[in-house]
Scaffold this active site. Structure first.
Site, PDB file in Angstrom:
ATOM      1  N   ASP A  49     -42.578 -29.231  26.532  1.00 28.01           N
ATOM      2  CA  ASP A  49     -41.619 -28.716  27.513  1.00 28.01           C
ATOM      3  C   ASP A  49     -40.229 -29.213  27.137  1.00 28.01           C
ATOM      4  O   ASP A  49     -39.916 -30.398  27.206  1.00 28.01           O
ATOM      5  CB  ASP A  49     -42.009 -29.244  28.898  1.00 28.01           C
ATOM      6  CG  ASP A  49     -41.104 -28.705  29.994  1.00 28.01           C
ATOM      7  OD1 ASP A  49     -39.965 -28.287  29.695  1.00 28.01           O
ATOM      8  OD2 ASP A  49     -41.526 -28.713  31.160  1.00 28.01           O
ATOM      9  N   HIS A  50     -39.422 -28.273  26.712  1.00 33.11           N
ATOM     10  CA  HIS A  50     -38.120 -28.656  26.172  1.00 33.11           C
ATOM     11  C   HIS A  50     -37.149 -29.175  27.216  1.00 33.11           C
ATOM     12  O   HIS A  50     -36.059 -29.645  26.887  1.00 33.11           O
ATOM     13  CB  HIS A  50     -37.492 -27.481  25.435  1.00 33.11           C
ATOM     14  CG  HIS A  50     -36.730 -27.910  24.221  1.00 33.11           C
ATOM     15  ND1 HIS A  50     -36.200 -29.170  24.079  1.00 33.11           N
ATOM     16  CD2 HIS A  50     -36.393 -27.237  23.109  1.00 33.11           C
ATOM     17  CE1 HIS A  50     -35.590 -29.252  22.927  1.00 33.11           C
ATOM     18  NE2 HIS A  50     -35.681 -28.093  22.318  1.00 33.11           N
TER      19      HIS A  50
END
Lengths: 307, 469
Positions: free
Chosen positions: B438-439
């Protein structure tokens, strides 16, 4: 003023042509138009913001070659077949009067059979014999123009109508829901002649303009180049099903939220939310509703997502 | 694999396509000849739409906050039980507030939008229903008048006269159309695309792969009993830490995309030593009645690596302002069940030995096959692994299971030639793990650090001994 009658039986063509009359011809001429379109092939037409899965028994429609179409005006779902008449009253916004239009229809019916008990109720519906709805109506009002179209059940197959218009109560949706009412047709009270009724409608409409105008333009919109592109658009899945506003479907295993042709989320009841689905095209998974293969489909998607 | 910026651009395109009537590139300002006084904000109320209608449902907005509108521009489509009505603006100015969301009920007479207008001469609203372009009897006259109007309004909008007429004929406001022609010119296609409505963005669909067949059920009955372990070290807590300013900004901008931005990271792991080790340990585990695959080693190694990169074992708080670090490594693994592919997780891997991990893995896998997984088995996962190696395939793009922040897909272990220290060709066992994170929370460097640590444990399994308790 103009009275235009289409000879086409294709609901998509007639819808596109109606849009043309409304947004192009009327704008240019500023002259009121009564558009008559009779005898469409069996079709169900949903309103702009409705949910086809909610309103229609889609598998039944497909099995019985009943067309499904979405129009640009709001309101509820209506059934068309060779036994019903569709009329569109196209006028300026200032001139628009739903009551007046429906009144014209009642007058036309009574012209044919003076004793018919038909009137406009407080919901502005046309009621036969005090309890049966014989007409559906939807209006689209723009700043300067108004489109009011009505269907009139003359000799429609009510059996099929009831079968194809169905309510799917597993769905939570913000889409406009149709109100189901009992319907009857004019043939039940002895009026069976579409042609005669059509003439009567045209005549009664013309009368309200106090003009000596007895021409009816007969057109074949299927040969009308200008609307062909729009006809194609109206036939596409993207417009008919893909325009559906946000809805949530709960099945045994999952809760699926969709909007405008896309899946927003799939949450398995076992606790997982699968972000893989977000943005996936509903087109591929619309079977979720019409066929009960939720598990299979959801399962495949999980595999695709995780693997 | 898209770079992070390409992903953001793609997401931004989705946003702009989703509201086709907003052209974020072209803002119109109507220039006034007279000097204008200070701008004032007018509350534009929902006017009486006739037929005795008192309230309507808001169905579709044609404008958004910040957009500049002209008189007669369409603002919103509302629906009463009798008709669908387009509400147009009686003022020229900038929309500064929208009072309703889609599907809200609006009352006639209540404010619909707030418009900031300029100048004294704009105080009087125009009569909405009177056609201010002089009504014409012929096509030509109407065309000319509208062209004049659109020329006045559309000074900054580039389009040929033919396109302008086409737009006018279809009631399309050129200022809202995205131009794709040379020099920012609007082409006929652009107008048609605008009329067609929002185009759904196709989500990338990963190629279909066969479902993994899990490992066979464990050996019949144990001969040796597992040593009873002492009370498990207390755990199960979490600590929270607010997002730092940079992370906060990153998270805010990314969350706006309404999607978890995934970023991928692939790595090759040389597991030759692990393969050898397993050969030795397999019979020993069998004595306890436990089947030992590679997964227990990988799962334990992941846990050790997570201890040093705890951010990969975290979640974003529901309101998006805090990172919740989970102390427990509840590592999930994808397994096939009659209900489909599920991801049960092994609790507190940080406290388990490799053998205990293997035991639990087998138990969960078996329960899955027999449809006996309990909700507790499925819930509470903090990190996930998917083993596609058993079916084949080397690279994959797994998708994160919210609210986790990372997932890894483990490819097949293949025997491949590599170069040794003296340039001789040697046979090595290699596997690839594709990570997705999850950036909003994980940066490339953190992922790399985690992966390198894991690499060390897998390539040199003996190094795991350093952490034996």
């Amino acid at each position: 003023m103009a009275i235009v009658r289409s000879v086409s039986n294709c609901v998509y063509t007639n819808l596109a042509y109606e849009e043309f009359l409304f947004q192009k011809r009327f704008r240019a001429t500023q002259s009121p138009i009564l558009f008559l379109w009779l005898g469409n092939n069996p079709s169900v037409v949903i309103g702009r913001f409705q949910n086809p899965w909610l309103e229609i028994n889609v598998p039944y429609a497909k099995e019985n070659q009943i067309n499904i179409a979405r129009r640009v005006s709001g309101g509820g779902t209506v059934y068309h077949d060779p036994g019903n008449i569709n009329l569109s009253f196209i006028t300026s916004r200032k001139e628009y009067s739903r009551k007046k239009n429906l009144g014209i229809i009642c007058d036309a019916v009574r012209s044919l059979m003076p004793q018919t008990n038909v009137f406009v109720n407080e919901r502005d519906d046309i009621i036969l014999d005090d309890k049966w709805k014989i007409s559906g109506s939807a209006a689209r009002l723009l700043r300067l123009e108004a489109l009011h179209h009505c269907t009139l059940l003359v000799d429609s197959d009510v059996g099929i109508l009831n079968k194809v218009l169905t309510s799917n109560s597993d769905m939570e949706t913000s889409a406009t829901r149709s109100l189901r009412v009992d319907v009857k047709t004019l043939s039940d009270v002895g009026i069976k002649d579409n042609q005669a009724l059509e003439t009567s409608l045209a005549e009664n409409w013309r009368k309200t303009y106090q003009e000596n105008y007895d021409q009816v333009e007969i057109v074949d919109p299927e040969n009308f180049e200008e609307i062909q592109e729009r006809v194609d658009e109206l036939k596409k899945w993207k417009w008919i099903f893909g325009q559906t506003p946000k809805f949530t479907l709960e099945t045994e295993d999952s809760i699926v939220t969709c909007s405008k042709g896309k899946i927003l989320s799939v949450r398995l009841k076992s606790g997982m939310e699968l972000s893989a689905f977000e943005g996936a095209m509903l087109e591929d998974l619309h079977k979720i509703v019409t066929e009960s293969e939720v598990e299979e489909v959801v399962r495949k998607q999980i595999i695709l997502a995780l693997v | 694999m898209l770079s992070r910026f390409a992903r953001l651009r793609k997401v931004a395109r989705v946003l702009s396509v989703a509201s086709p009537r907003v052209n974020q590139q072209v803002l119109l300002r109507r220039s006034l000849a007279t000097t204008s006084s200070a701008p004032k904000v007018i509350q534009f109320a929902l006017s009486d739409i006739g037929e005795g209608t008192k309230e309507v449902v808001v169905k579709e907005w044609y404008v958004k906050v910040g957009q500049v509108v002209e008189e007669f521009d369409e603002l919103v489509e509302v629906q009463s039980d009798k008709a669908n009505v387009d509400i147009t603006s009686r003022y020229a100015g900038k929309i500064v507030k929208i009072h309703y969301e889609i599907d809200d009920v609006a009352q006639v007479g209540d404010p619909l939008v707030d418009i900031e207008i300029e100048g004294d001469d704009d105080d009087e609203p125009v009569d909405n229903y009177v056609d201010h372009t002089e009504s014409a009897a012929t096509d030509d006259a109407v065309v000319t008048k509208s062209e004049e109007k659109s020329h006045k309004a559309g000074d900054k909008v580039k389009a040929s006269p033919a396109v302008r007429k086409f737009a006018k004929d279809n009631q399309v406001d050129l200022s809202l159309v995205t131009p794709t022609g040379k020099g920012g010119t609007i082409t006929r296609d652009d107008v048609e695309a605008f009329m067609a409505g929002p185009a759904p963005v196709a989500a990338p669909v990963p190629p279909a792969v066969q479902v993994a067949q899990g490992s066979a059920p464990p050996a019949p009955k144990p001969i040796k009993q597992m040593p009873v372990r002492a009370q498990a070290a207390t755990s199960g807590g979490s600590r929270t830490e607010p997002l730092g300013p940079i992370a906060k900004a990153m998270q805010k901008s990314m969350t706006e995309a309404l999607k978890i931005p995934h970023f991928g990271y692939n790595e090759e792991y040389d597991v030759t030593n692990l393969v050898e080790l397993r050969k030795i340990l397999k019979p020993l585990a069998a004595e306890y009645g436990i089947k030992l695959s590679y997964m227990p080693f990988i799962i334990k190694a992941v846990s050790l690596a997570l201890s040093e990169s705890p951010i990969l074992n975290s979640s974003l708080s529901p309101d998006g302002t805090q990172i919740i670090y989970h102390e427990d490594h509840n590592i999930g693994f994808a397994t096939d069940t009659p209900h489909g592919l599920l991801v049960p997780n092994i609790k507190q891997v940080q406290n388990l030995s490799i053998l205990e991990v293997a035991q639990e893995l087998n138990r969960l896998h078996q329960a899955g096959l027999e449809n006996k997984l309990k909700p507790a088995d499925i819930q509470g996962g903090t990190f996930s692994l998917s083993n596609i190696g058993a079916i084949g395939g080397t690279y994959a793009k797994p998708v994160i299971l919210v609210p986790q922040v990372a997932i890894g897909a483990i490819g097949k272990i293949q025997r491949l030639p590599r170069f040794g220290p003296n340039d001789e060709v040697v046979a090595r066992h290699l596997t690839y793990i594709s990570w997705t994170a999850d950036h909003r929370i994980i940066e490339g460097a953190q992922m790399a650090r985690f992966s390198n640590k894991l690499k060390q444990y897998l390539e040199e399994p003996g190094s795991m001994m350093l952490h034996l308790r």
